[in-house]
Design an enzyme around this catalytic site. Structure first.
Site, PDB file in Angstrom:
ATOM      1  N   GLY A 123       9.509  -6.771   3.685  1.00 48.45           N
ATOM      2  CA  GLY A 123       9.181  -6.307   2.335  1.00 48.45           C
ATOM      3  C   GLY A 123      10.346  -5.617   1.654  1.00 48.45           C
ATOM      4  O   GLY A 123      10.159  -4.805   0.752  1.00 48.45           O
ATOM      5  N   SER A 152      14.012 -11.231   2.324  1.00 44.63           N
ATOM      6  CA  SER A 152      13.262 -12.425   2.652  1.00 44.63           C
ATOM      7  C   SER A 152      12.977 -12.619   4.141  1.00 44.63           C
ATOM      8  O   SER A 152      13.391 -13.601   4.761  1.00 44.63           O
ATOM      9  CB  SER A 152      13.911 -13.680   2.074  1.00 44.63           C
ATOM     10  OG  SER A 152      12.893 -14.646   1.978  1.00 44.63           O
ATOM     11  N   ASP A 162      15.430 -18.748  -0.868  1.00 51.40           N
ATOM     12  CA  ASP A 162      15.408 -17.981   0.380  1.00 51.40           C
ATOM     13  C   ASP A 162      15.504 -18.895   1.592  1.00 51.40           C
ATOM     14  O   ASP A 162      16.266 -18.641   2.527  1.00 51.40           O
ATOM     15  CB  ASP A 162      14.115 -17.152   0.467  1.00 51.40           C
ATOM     16  CG  ASP A 162      13.971 -16.207  -0.710  1.00 51.40           C
ATOM     17  OD1 ASP A 162      14.932 -16.071  -1.495  1.00 51.40           O
ATOM     18  OD2 ASP A 162      12.889 -15.618  -0.857  1.00 51.40           O
ATOM     19  N   TYR A 207       4.593 -12.211  -9.476  1.00 55.61           N
ATOM     20  CA  TYR A 207       5.501 -13.349  -9.283  1.00 55.61           C
ATOM     21  C   TYR A 207       4.927 -14.637  -9.889  1.00 55.61           C
ATOM     22  O   TYR A 207       5.574 -15.287 -10.714  1.00 55.61           O
ATOM     23  CB  TYR A 207       5.826 -13.511  -7.789  1.00 55.61           C
ATOM     24  CG  TYR A 207       6.945 -14.487  -7.506  1.00 55.61           C
ATOM     25  CD1 TYR A 207       8.268 -14.066  -7.417  1.00 55.61           C
ATOM     26  CD2 TYR A 207       6.689 -15.844  -7.343  1.00 55.61           C
ATOM     27  CE1 TYR A 207       9.296 -14.966  -7.166  1.00 55.61           C
ATOM     28  CE2 TYR A 207       7.706 -16.750  -7.095  1.00 55.61           C
ATOM     29  CZ  TYR A 207       9.008 -16.298  -7.001  1.00 55.61           C
ATOM     30  OH  TYR A 207      10.025 -17.199  -6.760  1.00 55.61           O
TER      31      TYR A 207
END
Ligand code: GLA
Length: 387
Positions: free
Chosen positions: A120, A124, A170, A220
């Site tokens: 977190g 990633s 990522d 997001y």
């Protein structure tokens, strides 16, 4: 926090076989935030914060997973894969499901994993989970999928199984990172080039706010939708437009009256961020660290004011860094609403800056922030225990 040999011991305590070992990488991103799902550019690197996997096939249809860092296990039948209430297990199961969907035959596996990649924190850890497990399965079952395709498969798993509409940055960085280099990735064509991360007398330091606001996951998908909404308006006038990548600031201005203020700002941010990335790549090539630092600060302002993904903790760290002697730039890194800032600092400023910012942050929020010095390393790979 576990190292590779802890993971091997934990595996051997539980299972009989000798495991395959994988070292999965977290990633940083120099610049190019929230551009990936808009078909733009990103400039990430795989870094020396890892999740280690010990993994072996067990000849049954059952898989047994153990997340060493949090002491949780999960078992499932590989022919009946369903999401569960453990997010970490979903990241792994999604990979198995997507591989099977691609037509490969798998068996159950035993897997223990853990490491030093903070969860977190915007580094990633989720992509490292996906990519480490994907590469482990690819190697164990001799699938030979190839790294770019594994990254795409992991992204698909995030979308379809975990339910997160992330871009490809990522997973791509975790799998394709290279020592000493950043990756300039075109998220539309997936063409990429390595750019030496040669920072002269500067270095990158990450400072972890140690907060992770709920908004990170709820907002997001909202940003993804807002960008699409902007594209749909411009498409009415320009049929060739597929994403924000095809839209210039002039085009956006010309149709500003048809966009809400929020959508306008989201789109303008993404268009400007792609331009900043191009300039940042030139700065790296020319060793112009001052300008690179300024660009990081501009990106932070964009993420805060136009894209609306910052939070008081991140803003505090960036404001403190701005103007601190020897600090050239700072910005929030990753999706936002918590996690780390990335700071471009002169080596000689390191000690004082980290001491002062740590104290100031604690005074303000009552939280001891962590900081990390990171190095670009080769991406997720199979390793031996001695490594
Ligand atoms: C998260 C997503 C990435 C990217 C960043 C923001 O890390 O997983 O795909 O969109 O946020 O740049």
């Amino acid at each position: 926090m576990h190292n590779l040999s802890d993971i091997v011991s934990l595996y051997e305590e539980r299972f009989d076989t000798h495991p395959l070992l994988v070292r999965a990488c977290g990633r940083i991103n120099i610049i190019g935030e929230h551009t990936d799902y808009n078909n733009g550019f990103v400039l990430p690197a795989a870094v020396n914060k890892h999740i280690y996997f010990a993994i072996g096939e067990n000849g049954t249809a059952e898989s047994h997973l153990f997340a060493a860092d949090i002491g949780e296990s999960y078992s499932f039948n590989i022919h009946e894969i369903e999401p569960c209430d453990k997010l970490w297990a979903n990241y792994l199961m999604g990979i198995m499901q997507q591989l099977q969907e691609r037509g490969v035959t798998l068996e159950g596996v035993d897997c223990v994993f853990g490491g030093n990649l903070p969860i977190g924190s915007g580094l990633s850890s989720s992509a490292a989970l996906e990519c480490g497990f994907a590469l482990g399965l690819d190697t164990l079952f001799c699938l030979d999928v190839g790294r770019v395709e594994l990254a795409q498969l992991a992204q698909r798993s995030s979308h379809k199984f975990v339910g997160i509409p992330c871009g490809i940055m990522d997973q791509f960085a975790s799998l394709l990172g290279r020592e000493g280099q950043a990756i300039k990735l075109d998220c539309r064509s997936l063409e990429y080039e390595y750019i030496p991360l040669d920072l002269g007398d500067c270095e990158l330091a990450l400072i972890n706010t140690k907060v992770h606001h709920e908004l990170a996951s709820s907002e997001y998908p909202v940003r993804v939708r807002e960008c699409r909404e902007g594209v749909a308006v411009i498409q009415k006038h320009h049929s060739g437009v597929e994403s924000l990548r095809d839209i210039t600031l002039d085009m956006l201005e010309a149709h500003r009256s048809e966009l809400s203020e929020v959508i306008y700002r989201r789109c303008a941010y993404v268009i400007r961020e792609n331009a900043r990335l191009e300039e940042a790549a030139v700065c790296l090539a020319e060793g112009n660290m001052e300008r690179l630092g300024e660009l990081l600060l501009l990106t932070h302002e964009g993420l805060r004011d136009e894209y609306g993904v910052s939070c008081p903790e991140l803003d505090f760290l960036v404001d403190f860094a701005r103007g601190f002697p020897g600090v050239l730039g700072a910005r929030l890194m990753g999706g936002g609403f918590g996690g780390c800032t990335i700071n471009l600092i002169r080596l000689e400023a390191r000690e004082k800056f980290l001491k002062d910012i740590t104290k100031a942050y604690y005074r303000q929020f009552g939280i001891h922030p962590e900081y990390y010095f990171i190095r670009p390393v080769d991406g997720t790979k199979v390793v031996r225990e001695e490594e």
